[in-house]
Scaffold this active site. Structure first.
Site, mmCIF file in Angstrom:
data_model
loop_
_atom_site.group_PDB
_atom_site.id
_atom_site.type_symbol
_atom_site.label_atom_id
_atom_site.label_comp_id
_atom_site.label_asym_id
_atom_site.label_seq_id
_atom_site.Cartn_x
_atom_site.Cartn_y
_atom_site.Cartn_z
ATOM 1 N N ASP A 36 0.817 -1.227 0.000
ATOM 2 C CA ASP A 36 0.000 0.000 0.000
ATOM 3 C C ASP A 36 0.844 1.267 0.000
ATOM 4 O O ASP A 36 0.567 2.207 -0.741
ATOM 5 C CB ASP A 36 -1.068 0.003 1.117
ATOM 6 C CG ASP A 36 -0.537 -0.038 2.533
ATOM 7 O OD1 ASP A 36 0.683 -0.240 2.720
ATOM 8 O OD2 ASP A 36 -1.353 0.135 3.473
ATOM 9 N N ASP A 171 -5.647 -0.048 5.969
ATOM 10 C CA ASP A 171 -6.445 -0.448 7.138
ATOM 11 C C ASP A 171 -7.682 0.428 7.317
ATOM 12 O O ASP A 171 -8.789 -0.069 7.557
ATOM 13 C CB ASP A 171 -5.584 -0.382 8.410
ATOM 14 C CG ASP A 171 -4.303 -1.167 8.260
ATOM 15 O OD1 ASP A 171 -4.235 -2.012 7.349
ATOM 16 O OD2 ASP A 171 -3.368 -0.932 9.045
HETATM 17 C C1 GLA Z 1 0.179 -2.383 8.456
HETATM 18 C C2 GLA Z 1 -0.100 -1.008 7.889
HETATM 19 C C3 GLA Z 1 -0.743 -1.124 6.499
HETATM 20 C C4 GLA Z 1 0.086 -2.031 5.588
HETATM 21 C C5 GLA Z 1 0.409 -3.352 6.276
HETATM 22 C C6 GLA Z 1 1.347 -4.214 5.487
HETATM 23 O O1 GLA Z 1 -1.019 -3.051 8.697
HETATM 24 O O2 GLA Z 1 -0.940 -0.287 8.750
HETATM 25 O O3 GLA Z 1 -0.896 0.162 5.959
HETATM 26 O O4 GLA Z 1 1.240 -1.377 5.169
HETATM 27 O O5 GLA Z 1 0.975 -3.146 7.564
HETATM 28 O O6 GLA Z 1 0.747 -4.653 4.320
#
Ligand code: GLA
Length: 388
Positions: A36, A171
């Site tokens: 992301d 997220d």
């Molecule tokens: C965490 C971060 C997300 C993403 C994941 C890995 O959850 O909050 O934004 O980068 O790690 O995919």
């Protein structure tokens, strides 16, 4: 806890009734890890575990909070919102309030009871769910006119700037915009998204918590982000048009990858091929090709472990043990890594044998007792008025 019990608790604490309930779920990412923040692709679902916030507006500018998990209260005033080390859980509410006001939104005080069902430190985005629930509470109470994508961006800004974690956008996106029975396929550059039906008859997703808190996670996470930026800088020499790892193709990496320092090459390879896998996974899901989908999950784990180096002995053990069980089609770590959870994709008939085997082997080797959550793609965040 049932909503009626929560209302009772609220009225005991504040001597009045809540007027709104905001609910925001945690998420589990099916595939597309550490992509992301590289402008790439992700495919999360919301899980059926929510942060529940019961709220009522106030005439003054005080925000009073009570968190049922911590059995602790806290309070702050909107005219002097500061970070707190004493009740760190309340930094999410503080941060959201501050970010909203900085953007010019007019909000007032509120009384709040928080009941969190999303396990913390497990990589299931409990923090994003708290941020989104807080934002929806203010929105509902004070009639803020704000678009979903702006809610997502503000929640992420809070995490980045107030809480101090440089997370990507997945997220908060998943917590707000997920839909029952669907995964969310997000292009993290354009923020375009579309829903992909998850209908795999006879199959299930099982999340297994390694019970290892992601302690290293913040510093290692930020280090990975730095490495990705460095990989882009180094690659620009050969591919001047690129802005992020998203812009590098599999061809490019074959041609120029060996000019990068070994570590940066590995990080870039993971991101480039993981993006390919997400797009492939969407197709396989749409065609109902369960084995092929599971296989992509397996490849994703290998890449996270060997190239991106964010797995751990415990996560590898869970993945390997689970894969030995007949009917398990795919397994990978999910979330940032360094502890947290693994997600299994399997035939429903294998749920019991999988749990039994993983429990036995994992407990034997690590003395930890893993926790299991059966997850189905669930509804994203929403708020409702509570009728008296
Ligand atoms: C965490 C971060 C997300 C993403 C994941 C890995 O959850 O909050 O934004 O980068 O790690 O995919």
């Amino acid at each position: 806890m049932r909503e009626s019990d929560l209302i009772k608790v609220f009225s005991e604490i504040y001597n009045r009734y809540p007027s709104v309930i905001a609910k925001a779920p945690g998420r589990v990412n099916l595939i597309g890890e550490h992509t992301d923040y590289n402008d790439g692709f992700v495919l999360p679902i919301a899980i059926d575990r929510y942060t529940n916030m019961l709220v009522s507006g106030r005439e003054d500018r005080n925000v009073r909070l009570y968190d049922l998990k911590y059995r602790e209260g806290d309070e702050f005033n909107l005219d002097s919102v500061e970070h707190t080390e004493l009740h760190r859980w309340s930094n999410y509410q503080r941060g959201i309030a501050k970010v909203l006001m900085d953007k010019g939104y007019e909000i007032g005080g509120m009384d709040v009871v928080i009941c969190g069902e999303v396990p913390e430190g497990a990589g299931l985005s409990s923090s994003a769910s708290v941020e989104i629930a807080t934002l929806l509470s203010f929105k509902e109470l004070y009639g803020i006119d704000i678009e979903p994508l702006d809610i997502i961006k503000l929640a992420r800004k809070t995490e980045n700037e107030f809480v101090g974690v440089e997370c990507g956008i997945m997220d908060q996106f998943a917590s707000l915009l997920s839909k029952e029975k669907f995964a969310l396929f997000i292009d993290c550059r354009t923020l375009d998204y579309r829903y992909v039906r998850v209908s795999l008859p006879g199959c299930a997703f099982l999340v297994c918590n390694s019970m290892v808190k992601r302690e290293l996670a913040v510093s290692a996470y930020n280090e990975r982000r730095r490495e990705c930026r460095e990989a882009v800088e180094a690659m620009k020499k050969y591919l001047p048009h690129i802005e992020s790892l998203r812009d590098i193709t599999a061809e490019d990496i074959k041609k120029f990858g060996s000019y990068l320092p070994e570590v940066l090459k590995k990080r870039a390879e993971h991101v480039v091929y993981e993006n390919e896998r997400v797009k492939k996974a969407v197709e396989e899901l749409e065609y109902g090709n369960m084995e092929a989908f599971g296989d992509l999950m397996n490849q994703s784990h290998r890449s996270l472990s060997e190239l991106y180096e964010v797995s751990s002995g415990e996560l590898d053990l869970l993945v390997e043990t689970g894969r030995e069980v007949e009917g398990v089609l795919g397994a990978r770590l999910t979330g940032a890594g360094f502890g947290g959870c693994v997600i299994f994709f399997l035939k429903e008939s294998s749920l019991k044998p999988l749990k039994e085997k993983v429990l036995r082997v994992y407990q034997n080797k690590t003395s930890l007792i893993p926790q299991f959550y059966e997850v189905t793609p669930s509804r994203g965040a929403f708020s409702e008025e509570i009728s008296a």
